[in-house]
Design an enzyme around this catalytic site. Sequence first.
Site, PDB file in Angstrom:
ATOM      1  N   ILE A 149       0.687  -1.035  -0.351  1.00 46.55           N
ATOM      2  CA  ILE A 149       0.528  -0.170   0.035  1.00 46.55           C
ATOM      3  C   ILE A 149       1.081   1.253  -0.142  1.00 46.55           C
ATOM      4  CG2 ILE A 149      -0.352   0.218   2.046  1.00 46.55           C
ATOM      5  CD1 ILE A 149      -3.492   0.756   1.477  1.00 46.55           C
TER       6      ILE A 149
ATOM      7  N   GLY B 296       3.533  -4.323  11.793  1.00 50.02           N
ATOM      8  CA  GLY B 296       2.660  -4.048  10.168  1.00 50.02           C
ATOM      9  C   GLY B 296       2.348  -3.129   9.347  1.00 50.02           C
ATOM     10  N   VAL B 297       1.193  -3.323   8.699  1.00 49.20           N
ATOM     11  CA  VAL B 297       1.046  -1.541   7.505  1.00 49.20           C
ATOM     12  C   VAL B 297       1.154  -0.516   8.495  1.00 49.20           C
ATOM     13  CG1 VAL B 297      -1.278  -1.673   8.118  1.00 49.20           C
ATOM     14  CG2 VAL B 297      -0.186  -1.344   6.136  1.00 49.20           C
ATOM     15  N   ASP B 298       0.816  -0.466   9.696  1.00 49.87           N
ATOM     16  CA  ASP B 298       1.606   0.905  10.216  1.00 49.87           C
ATOM     17  C   ASP B 298       2.828   1.009  10.134  1.00 49.87           C
ATOM     18  OD1 ASP B 298       1.213   2.989  12.171  1.00 49.87           O
ATOM     19  OD2 ASP B 298       0.227   2.064  13.427  1.00 49.87           O
TER      20      ASP B 298
ATOM     21  N   SER C   9      -7.156  -5.108  10.402  1.00 47.13           N
ATOM     22  CA  SER C   9      -7.605  -5.515  11.776  1.00 47.13           C
ATOM     23  C   SER C   9      -7.134  -7.925  11.221  1.00 47.13           C
ATOM     24  CB  SER C   9      -8.634  -5.756  12.197  1.00 47.13           C
ATOM     25  OG  SER C   9      -9.204  -4.423  12.997  1.00 47.13           O
TER      26      SER C   9
ATOM     27  N   GLY D 233      -4.449  -8.332  10.602  1.00 47.61           N
ATOM     28  CA  GLY D 233      -2.693  -8.951  10.435  1.00 47.61           C
ATOM     29  C   GLY D 233      -2.905  -9.595  12.143  1.00 47.61           C
TER      30      GLY D 233
ATOM     31  N   TYR E  80      -4.300  -7.924  14.321  1.00 46.80           N
ATOM     32  CA  TYR E  80      -5.609  -7.899  15.565  1.00 46.80           C
ATOM     33  C   TYR E  80      -6.059  -8.849  14.862  1.00 46.80           C
ATOM     34  CZ  TYR E  80      -4.581  -2.681  17.069  1.00 46.80           C
ATOM     35  OH  TYR E  80      -4.444  -1.714  17.659  1.00 46.80           O
TER      36      TYR E  80
HETATM   37  P1  ADP Z   1      -3.868  -5.239  12.448  1.00 43.99           P
HETATM   38  O1  ADP Z   1      -3.525  -4.497  14.004  1.00 43.99           O
HETATM   39  O2  ADP Z   1      -4.909  -3.819  11.908  1.00 43.99           O
HETATM   40  O3  ADP Z   1      -4.804  -6.155  12.336  1.00 43.99           O
HETATM   41  P2  ADP Z   1      -2.013  -4.988  10.507  1.00 43.99           P
HETATM   42  O4  ADP Z   1      -1.488  -4.328   9.647  1.00 43.99           O
HETATM   43  O5  ADP Z   1      -0.996  -6.130  11.517  1.00 43.99           O
HETATM   44  O6  ADP Z   1      -2.764  -4.750  10.795  1.00 43.99           O
HETATM   45  O7  ADP Z   1      -2.201  -6.239   9.031  1.00 43.99           O
HETATM   46  C1  ADP Z   1      -3.508  -5.585   8.696  1.00 43.99           C
HETATM   47  C2  ADP Z   1      -3.214  -6.440   6.947  1.00 43.99           C
HETATM   48  O8  ADP Z   1      -2.442  -5.266   6.522  1.00 43.99           O
HETATM   49  C3  ADP Z   1      -2.571  -7.202   6.866  1.00 43.99           C
HETATM   50  O9  ADP Z   1      -3.417  -8.290   6.373  1.00 43.99           O
HETATM   51  C4  ADP Z   1      -1.056  -7.723   6.529  1.00 43.99           C
HETATM   52  O10 ADP Z   1      -1.195  -8.388   6.282  1.00 43.99           O
HETATM   53  C5  ADP Z   1      -1.370  -5.943   5.734  1.00 43.99           C
HETATM   54  N1  ADP Z   1       0.421  -5.789   5.361  1.00 43.99           N
HETATM   55  C6  ADP Z   1       1.162  -5.680   6.095  1.00 43.99           C
HETATM   56  N2  ADP Z   1       1.593  -4.883   5.310  1.00 43.99           N
HETATM   57  C7  ADP Z   1       1.312  -4.229   4.476  1.00 43.99           C
HETATM   58  C8  ADP Z   1       1.972  -3.264   3.318  1.00 43.99           C
HETATM   59  N3  ADP Z   1       2.793  -2.742   3.412  1.00 43.99           N
HETATM   60  N4  ADP Z   1       0.771  -2.875   2.740  1.00 43.99           N
HETATM   61  C9  ADP Z   1      -0.306  -3.609   2.538  1.00 43.99           C
HETATM   62  N5  ADP Z   1      -0.953  -4.315   3.155  1.00 43.99           N
HETATM   63  C10 ADP Z   1       0.461  -4.672   4.310  1.00 43.99           C
END
Ligand code: ADP
Length: 175
Positions: free
Chosen positions: A12, A33-35, A122, A124, A126
Amino acid sequence: MHSRLRIIQGDITRQQVDVIVNAANSSLLGGGGVDGAIHRAAGPALLAECRQLAASRGGCPTGEAVLTGAGNLPARAVIHTVGPVWRGGGQGEAELLASAYNNSLQLAAEHRFATIAFPAISTGIYGYPKAAAATIALRTISQFLQQHDYPQQVWLVCFDEESYRLYRQHSEQAD
Ligand code: ADP
Protein backbone atom coordinates in the site's frame (compact mmCIF):
# COMPACT_ATOMS: atom_id res chain seq x y z
CA MET A 1 -18.91 -5.87 -6.55
CA HIS A 2 -19.26 -2.15 -7.18
CA SER A 3 -17.62 -0.97 -10.43
CA ARG A 4 -15.65 1.73 -8.55
CA LEU A 5 -14.02 -0.86 -6.26
CA ARG A 6 -10.82 -2.70 -7.28
CA ILE A 7 -8.95 -5.49 -5.55
CA ILE A 8 -5.21 -5.57 -6.12
CA GLN A 9 -2.20 -7.31 -4.65
CA GLY A 10 0.71 -5.14 -3.54
CA ASP A 11 2.31 -2.83 -1.03
CA ILE A 12 0.00 0.00 0.00
CA THR A 13 2.90 2.39 0.58
CA ARG A 14 3.64 2.37 -3.16
CA GLN A 15 0.15 3.10 -4.44
CA GLN A 16 -0.41 6.22 -6.52
CA VAL A 17 -3.68 7.33 -4.99
CA ASP A 18 -4.81 10.53 -3.27
CA VAL A 19 -5.01 8.95 0.16
CA ILE A 20 -3.99 5.65 1.73
CA VAL A 21 -5.53 4.20 4.86
CA ASN A 22 -3.37 3.05 7.75
CA ALA A 23 -4.51 0.25 10.05
CA ALA A 24 -3.21 2.14 13.08
CA ASN A 25 -3.47 1.44 16.78
CA SER A 26 -5.35 3.82 19.02
CA SER A 27 -2.20 5.46 20.39
CA LEU A 28 -1.35 6.65 16.82
CA LEU A 29 2.29 6.26 17.83
CA GLY A 30 3.19 3.63 15.28
CA GLY A 31 3.32 -0.13 15.41
CA GLY A 32 4.12 -3.17 13.32
CA GLY A 33 2.54 -4.50 10.14
CA VAL A 34 1.18 -1.99 7.65
CA ASP A 35 1.51 0.82 10.23
CA GLY A 36 5.26 0.25 10.51
CA ALA A 37 5.61 0.02 6.72
CA ILE A 38 3.72 3.31 6.23
CA HIS A 39 5.83 5.14 8.82
CA ARG A 40 9.06 3.77 7.35
CA ALA A 41 8.09 4.90 3.85
CA ALA A 42 6.63 8.26 4.92
CA GLY A 43 9.55 9.30 7.12
CA PRO A 44 9.75 11.38 10.31
CA ALA A 45 7.29 14.11 9.27
CA LEU A 46 4.38 11.67 9.56
CA LEU A 47 5.46 10.39 12.97
CA ALA A 48 5.81 13.98 14.22
CA GLU A 49 2.27 14.77 13.03
CA CYS A 50 0.90 11.61 14.65
CA ARG A 51 2.65 12.46 17.94
CA GLN A 52 1.01 15.88 17.88
CA LEU A 53 -2.40 14.34 17.26
CA ALA A 54 -1.82 11.81 20.03
CA ALA A 55 -0.97 14.62 22.44
CA SER A 56 -3.81 16.94 21.39
CA ARG A 57 -6.65 14.41 21.11
CA GLY A 58 -5.35 11.40 22.99
CA GLY A 59 -5.12 9.11 19.97
CA CYS A 60 -7.96 7.61 17.97
CA PRO A 61 -10.71 5.35 19.37
CA THR A 62 -11.43 2.01 17.72
CA GLY A 63 -13.69 2.42 14.69
CA GLU A 64 -12.82 6.10 14.15
CA ALA A 65 -10.46 7.78 11.68
CA VAL A 66 -8.14 10.81 11.50
CA LEU A 67 -6.38 12.51 8.60
CA THR A 68 -2.70 13.52 8.32
CA GLY A 69 -0.24 14.44 5.60
CA ALA A 70 1.74 11.72 3.87
CA GLY A 71 5.40 12.70 4.23
CA ASN A 72 7.47 11.01 1.51
CA LEU A 73 4.70 8.71 0.30
CA PRO A 74 3.35 9.04 -3.24
CA ALA A 75 -0.12 9.58 -1.74
CA ARG A 76 -1.15 13.12 -0.67
CA ALA A 77 -2.58 12.12 2.70
CA VAL A 78 -3.00 9.26 5.14
CA ILE A 79 -6.21 8.33 6.96
CA HIS A 80 -5.40 6.49 10.18
CA THR A 81 -8.18 4.24 11.35
CA VAL A 82 -8.25 1.74 14.17
CA GLY A 83 -9.84 -1.63 13.55
CA PRO A 84 -11.02 -3.90 16.35
CA VAL A 85 -8.88 -6.56 17.97
CA TRP A 86 -10.57 -9.94 17.35
CA ARG A 87 -11.88 -11.29 20.65
CA GLY A 88 -14.07 -14.11 19.35
CA GLY A 89 -16.73 -12.04 17.58
CA GLY A 90 -19.00 -11.22 20.51
CA GLN A 91 -17.49 -7.83 21.37
CA GLY A 92 -18.96 -5.76 18.53
CA GLU A 93 -16.01 -6.53 16.25
CA ALA A 94 -18.08 -6.62 13.04
CA GLU A 95 -19.70 -3.23 13.71
CA LEU A 96 -16.37 -1.68 14.69
CA LEU A 97 -14.69 -3.00 11.55
CA ALA A 98 -17.51 -1.59 9.39
CA SER A 99 -17.15 1.75 11.24
CA ALA A 100 -13.42 1.85 10.54
CA TYR A 101 -14.16 1.53 6.79
CA ASN A 102 -17.14 3.91 6.87
CA ASN A 103 -15.43 6.66 8.86
CA SER A 104 -12.37 6.48 6.59
CA LEU A 105 -14.56 6.75 3.50
CA GLN A 106 -16.49 9.62 5.07
CA LEU A 107 -13.27 11.56 5.71
CA ALA A 108 -12.14 10.92 2.13
CA ALA A 109 -15.51 12.13 0.82
CA GLU A 110 -15.37 15.30 2.94
CA HIS A 111 -11.95 16.10 1.53
CA ARG A 112 -13.02 15.25 -2.03
CA PHE A 113 -10.25 12.67 -2.47
CA ALA A 114 -10.87 10.90 -5.76
CA THR A 115 -8.87 7.75 -5.04
CA ILE A 116 -8.27 5.85 -1.81
CA ALA A 117 -6.43 2.62 -0.99
CA PHE A 118 -7.26 0.39 1.99
CA PRO A 119 -5.29 -2.46 3.56
CA ALA A 120 -7.18 -5.43 5.00
CA ILE A 121 -7.82 -3.72 8.35
CA SER A 122 -7.55 -5.88 11.50
CA THR A 123 -6.52 -9.05 9.63
CA GLY A 124 -2.87 -9.01 10.74
CA ILE A 125 -1.75 -8.49 14.32
CA TYR A 126 -5.36 -7.83 15.41
CA GLY A 127 -6.34 -11.36 14.35
CA TYR A 128 -9.69 -10.77 12.61
CA PRO A 129 -10.51 -13.88 10.52
CA LYS A 130 -9.66 -12.96 6.95
CA ALA A 131 -12.79 -14.31 5.25
CA ALA A 132 -15.17 -12.56 7.64
CA ALA A 133 -13.18 -9.33 7.35
CA ALA A 134 -13.29 -9.56 3.55
CA THR A 135 -17.09 -9.83 3.57
CA ILE A 136 -17.41 -6.74 5.79
CA ALA A 137 -14.87 -4.70 3.81
CA LEU A 138 -16.50 -5.45 0.46
CA ARG A 139 -20.05 -4.89 1.71
CA THR A 140 -19.28 -1.67 3.58
CA ILE A 141 -17.32 -0.11 0.74
CA SER A 142 -19.91 -1.11 -1.89
CA GLN A 143 -22.74 0.36 0.17
CA PHE A 144 -20.84 3.61 0.69
CA LEU A 145 -20.08 3.94 -3.03
CA GLN A 146 -23.74 3.46 -3.89
CA GLN A 147 -24.59 6.46 -1.74
CA HIS A 148 -21.66 8.83 -2.45
CA ASP A 149 -19.87 10.28 -5.49
CA TYR A 150 -16.57 10.55 -3.58
CA PRO A 151 -14.21 8.81 -3.39
CA GLN A 152 -14.52 7.91 -7.05
CA GLN A 153 -12.29 4.82 -6.87
CA VAL A 154 -11.52 2.53 -3.93
CA TRP A 155 -8.64 0.05 -4.05
CA LEU A 156 -8.41 -2.81 -1.61
CA VAL A 157 -4.72 -3.64 -1.42
CA CYS A 158 -3.96 -7.21 -0.37
CA PHE A 159 -0.40 -7.75 0.75
CA ASP A 160 -0.22 -11.51 0.42
CA GLU A 161 -1.47 -13.94 -2.21
CA GLU A 162 -3.85 -15.68 0.23
CA SER A 163 -5.69 -12.46 1.08
CA TYR A 164 -5.81 -11.49 -2.59
CA ARG A 165 -7.41 -14.82 -3.57
CA LEU A 166 -9.86 -14.59 -0.67
CA TYR A 167 -10.96 -11.06 -1.51
CA ARG A 168 -11.38 -12.00 -5.19
CA GLN A 169 -13.45 -15.04 -4.24
CA HIS A 170 -15.68 -13.04 -1.93
CA SER A 171 -16.17 -10.28 -4.47
CA GLU A 172 -17.34 -12.84 -7.04
CA GLN A 173 -19.79 -14.33 -4.54
CA ALA A 174 -21.14 -10.85 -3.80
CA ASP A 175 -21.91 -10.18 -7.52
P1 ADP B 1 -3.99 -4.88 12.22
O1 ADP B 1 -3.28 -4.52 13.50
O2 ADP B 1 -5.15 -3.95 11.92
O3 ADP B 1 -4.33 -6.32 12.14
P2 ADP B 1 -1.70 -5.27 10.45
O4 ADP B 1 -0.82 -4.20 9.89
O5 ADP B 1 -1.09 -6.25 11.38
O6 ADP B 1 -2.95 -4.49 11.09
O7 ADP B 1 -2.35 -6.09 9.27
C1 ADP B 1 -3.39 -5.63 8.45
C2 ADP B 1 -3.20 -6.18 7.05
O8 ADP B 1 -2.23 -5.39 6.38
C3 ADP B 1 -2.70 -7.62 7.01
O9 ADP B 1 -3.49 -8.34 6.08
C4 ADP B 1 -1.27 -7.48 6.53
O10 ADP B 1 -0.86 -8.60 5.75
C5 ADP B 1 -1.37 -6.25 5.66
N1 ADP B 1 -0.13 -5.53 5.36
C6 ADP B 1 1.04 -5.53 6.04
N2 ADP B 1 1.93 -4.73 5.42
C7 ADP B 1 1.29 -4.20 4.32
C8 ADP B 1 1.66 -3.32 3.25
N3 ADP B 1 2.88 -2.79 3.18
N4 ADP B 1 0.72 -3.03 2.30
C9 ADP B 1 -0.52 -3.55 2.37
N5 ADP B 1 -0.93 -4.38 3.33
C10 ADP B 1 -0.04 -4.70 4.29
